[in-house]
Design an enzyme around this catalytic site. Structure first.
Site, PDB file in Angstrom:
ATOM      1  N   THR A 376      24.314  54.193  26.524  1.00  0.00           N
ATOM      2  CA  THR A 376      24.468  53.312  25.376  1.00  0.00           C
ATOM      3  C   THR A 376      23.188  52.493  25.373  1.00  0.00           C
ATOM      4  OG1 THR A 376      26.863  53.299  25.619  1.00  0.00           O
ATOM      5  CG2 THR A 376      25.941  51.429  24.466  1.00  0.00           C
ATOM      6  N   THR A 394      25.693  52.870  20.275  1.00  0.00           N
ATOM      7  CA  THR A 394      25.815  54.025  21.163  1.00  0.00           C
ATOM      8  C   THR A 394      26.067  55.324  20.424  1.00  0.00           C
ATOM      9  OG1 THR A 394      26.998  54.819  23.124  1.00  0.00           O
ATOM     10  CG2 THR A 394      28.306  53.715  21.445  1.00  0.00           C
ATOM     11  N   LEU A 395      25.747  56.422  21.112  1.00  0.00           N
ATOM     12  CA  LEU A 395      26.214  57.764  20.755  1.00  0.00           C
ATOM     13  C   LEU A 395      27.319  58.198  21.710  1.00  0.00           C
ATOM     14  CD1 LEU A 395      22.774  59.522  20.111  1.00  0.00           C
ATOM     15  CD2 LEU A 395      24.555  59.158  18.403  1.00  0.00           C
ATOM     16  N   ASN A 396      27.607  57.374  22.687  1.00  0.00           N
ATOM     17  CA  ASN A 396      28.556  57.566  23.773  1.00  0.00           C
ATOM     18  C   ASN A 396      27.873  58.218  24.971  1.00  0.00           C
ATOM     19  OD1 ASN A 396      31.062  56.973  24.859  1.00  0.00           O
ATOM     20  ND2 ASN A 396      31.927  58.962  24.357  1.00  0.00           N
ATOM     21  N   ASP A 418      36.268  58.691  23.451  1.00  0.00           N
ATOM     22  CA  ASP A 418      36.706  57.346  23.816  1.00  0.00           C
ATOM     23  C   ASP A 418      38.163  57.079  23.458  1.00  0.00           C
ATOM     24  OD1 ASP A 418      34.565  56.399  25.176  1.00  0.00           O
ATOM     25  OD2 ASP A 418      33.766  55.130  23.594  1.00  0.00           O
ATOM     26  N   SER A 447      36.544  50.676  22.856  1.00  0.00           N
ATOM     27  CA  SER A 447      35.200  50.647  23.435  1.00  0.00           C
ATOM     28  C   SER A 447      35.130  49.620  24.551  1.00  0.00           C
ATOM     29  CB  SER A 447      34.188  50.282  22.346  1.00  0.00           C
ATOM     30  OG  SER A 447      32.913  50.013  22.904  1.00  0.00           O
ATOM     31  N   SER A 448      34.120  49.770  25.417  1.00  0.00           N
ATOM     32  CA  SER A 448      33.832  48.770  26.454  1.00  0.00           C
ATOM     33  C   SER A 448      32.626  47.910  26.100  1.00  0.00           C
ATOM     34  CB  SER A 448      33.572  49.461  27.799  1.00  0.00           C
ATOM     35  OG  SER A 448      34.723  50.127  28.252  1.00  0.00           O
ATOM     36  N   GLY A 468      26.286  51.197  29.579  1.00  0.00           N
ATOM     37  CA  GLY A 468      26.860  51.598  30.856  1.00  0.00           C
ATOM     38  C   GLY A 468      28.306  52.029  30.816  1.00  0.00           C
ATOM     39  N   GLY A 469      28.819  52.425  29.637  1.00  0.00           N
ATOM     40  CA  GLY A 469      30.194  52.903  29.600  1.00  0.00           C
ATOM     41  C   GLY A 469      31.148  51.874  30.167  1.00  0.00           C
TER      42      GLY A 469
END
Length: 567
Positions: A376, A394-396, A418, A447-448, A468-469
């Site tokens: 991200t 993000t694109l994930n 996600d 999302s995070s 960082g997910g």
């Protein structure tokens, strides 16, 4: 050992082991009139130039977002989505949700076989993994409400970068090479795209993207319609049909980003402004900060057994709540007030034992593993008037779904991963979820991402965020407590080694140098399973000094291309 010495030793270890360099010289990135911190030199330059031309922080954010789509294709995007938290110079705040949505044709069992088992990789790679993009609409809405310069002026730098080309840094060349075979496989037959090569990418190689240039020109001239309608939309629909994806013309025309009230919390003498659902980041961050304050985390030495153990125990409970309660607020009822209430959190943390580890199975059942890397990107901007914006986009996964739009030259996201594709089954970051985050048509996936702005004594103090997910939330949390509890300056907050725990898997992830061998043994004696990570998060910090000067703190220890540029 005092805090400074402890931090110094830890950073030296992190630097020597994780980064493999012999020395590190950090420029004093202090500016008077404005600063931009991004993951890429060229994007930071674009944003700083906009500020110098009289643009405000929101103008710079729009220009940076489009520039990143050219210079940072693994995460920068026009076909992904994200969140922005803003604070105006008057002290007003709100958030912009430009998160992707599930296509109208999506359904809860779309990634399951006839026996109800998850089809491996289907939600992560290829056309079926793609959610309806939100980035372009989000930037249009941000500009319409807060922009001061013309739209055309803000898009032109990205057009110039795509036309004239960008020379690959070693970091970007290595990343493209790491994913080259996967990208080539998914995009067979698109040999005229700059990201598809039979040979390796080289450091210093000039990458021009005329296809993306044409798309950006359409966005410049037509605004939102330059992406969601007309020629660009037809390219996306053709790509969907080519790979049996679900996004339709109706999906594109119907997408709308949403202004939402920012999530406001209090921590010590600070006001924390963060992102509400469908991001889990704000609620989880507030829960963690309340726990840190309740247990007086700052009484412990940085990097000590007590410091690390307490953070892990707080994080484990917060991530269990995330999996149970959070999702798209337009589709499920989220007990936000309860989750953030003192009564609930005091009870939630009441069984934390400073002399023993809690078992994640006792908090809630399940068993998962982290299975893929993440990417991200986050950027922070403050202008000379005191406007601030914190944007995570993000694109994930790296390069999203790996699908490049034929004739468009840009990557599509893989955000459908996600969602909870099946209750109890992890996504690529090891995060699990339940019904609240199940797939539904036009629903936004949880999302995070945690873009955050902090005030101190009613004045702008910090703008922060991270990629960082699943580690985004804990990275932002540690960044704030480093400043408030451990009194670190802007760059020390960013450089300090980090840890992460997320309930499941029942592990503690640590950067090299984050804990001493003695503390590692002590944690293991308490029952913690320790696993080293090369990198946790990548902060983009701005801190405002008492005299009003702006300090930009890029995370160059973890990402060499990060830059803070201002004037």
């Amino acid at each position: 050992m005092n805090l400074k010495k402890t931090l110094s030793v830890a950073l030296a270890t992190l630097f020597l082991i994780a980064c493999n360099h012999k020395q590190f010289v950090q420029k004093n990135n202090t500016y008077k009139n404005g600063v931009v911190v991004t993951a890429n030199l060229f994007a930071s330059e674009v944003g700083s130039d906009i500020l110098e031309q009289g643009g405000n922080a929101f103008d710079a954010a729009v220009a940076v977002q489009f520039a990143l789509a050219v210079v940072y294709p693994r995460a920068g995007n026009i076909a992904g989505g994200g969140f922005a938290v803003i604070r105006t110079a008057k002290g007003e705040s709100e958030s912009l949700d430009f998160r992707e949505k599930a296509p109208k044709a999506a359904n809860e069992s779309m990634y399951l076989d006839e026996n109800g088992n998850v089809i491996e990789g289907l939600s992560q790679t290829g056309h079926l993994a793609v959610g309806v993009p939100g980035s372009v609409d989000g930037m249009v809405k941000l500009h319409q409400k807060y922009g001061s310069l013309t739209w055309e002026k803000l898009i032109q730098p990205a057009i110039d970068l795509a036309k004239n080309g960008v020379r690959l840094t070693k970091l970007e060349a290595d990343k493209l090479n790491a994913y080259r075979e996967r990208i080539n496989k998914v995009n067979a037959g698109k040999n005229n795209c700059c990201y598809i090569k039979d040979t390796e990418f080289k450091t210093g190689e000039l990458i021009k993207n005329p296809q993306l240039e044409n798309v950006l020109v359409r966005i410049k001239n037509q605004g939102r319609n330059g992406f969601y309608d007309g020629e660009t939309a037809e390219l996306i629909i053709s790509e969907m049909q080519r790979g049996k994806g679900l996004i339709s013309k109706e999906d594109l025309l119907g997408y709308e980003s949403v202004w939402r009230p920012a999530l406001i919390g209090k921590y010590r003498d600070c006001k924390v402004i963060s992102m509400p659902p469908p991001s889990s980041g704000g609620i989880a961050l507030m829960q963690l900060l309340k726990g840190a304050e309740e247990f007086n985390l700052g009484q412990y030495q940085f990097g000590s057994l007590e410091h690390i153990h307490l953070m892990v125990e707080l994080e484990r409970r917060v991530y269990a709540d995330r999996a149970t309660w959070l999702g798209d607020p337009d589709y499920c009822s989220i007990p936000k007030e309860k989750l953030l209430s003192d009564e609930y959190l005091t009870n939630r943390y009441s069984n934390i034992d400073m002399n023993g580890k809690s078992d994640s199975q006792d908090i809630k059942a399940g068993n998962v593993e982290v299975i893929e890397s993440f990417e991200t990107t986050h950027f922070s901007v403050v202008d000379k008037w005191g406007n601030a914006v914190s944007v995570t986009t993000t694109l994930n996964g790296n390069y999203g779904s790996k699908v490049i739009v034929k004739g468009g030259g840009f990557f599509l996201n893989n955000e459908m991963d996600d969602f909870s594709i099946k209750p109890g089954v992890p996504n690529q970051f090891g995060l699990v979820g339940g019904k609240a985050n199940a797939i539904e048509p036009e629903k936004r996936m949880l999302s995070s991402m945690t873009p955050t702005i902090v005030e101190k004594n009613d004045k702008l103090f910090m703008v922060t965020g991270s990629p960082g997910g699943s580690t985004i939330i804990t990275s932002v949390f540690q960044n704030i407590i480093n400043a408030v509890e451990f009194k670190m300056n802007a760059q020390e907050c960013v450089n300090a080694p980090r840890i992460h725990s997320q309930w499941l898997p029942d592990k503690v992830y640590v950067e090299a140098g984050a804990i001493s061998p003695t503390v590692k043994n002590e944690l293991q004696n308490l029952g913690h399973a320790i696993q080293e990570q090369s990198r946790i998060g990548m902060m983009a910090n701005i801190v405002i000094n008492e005299d009003g000067s702006l300090v930009g703190a890029p995370d160059t220890l973890r990402h060499k291309d990060s830059r803070a540029i201002g004037y």
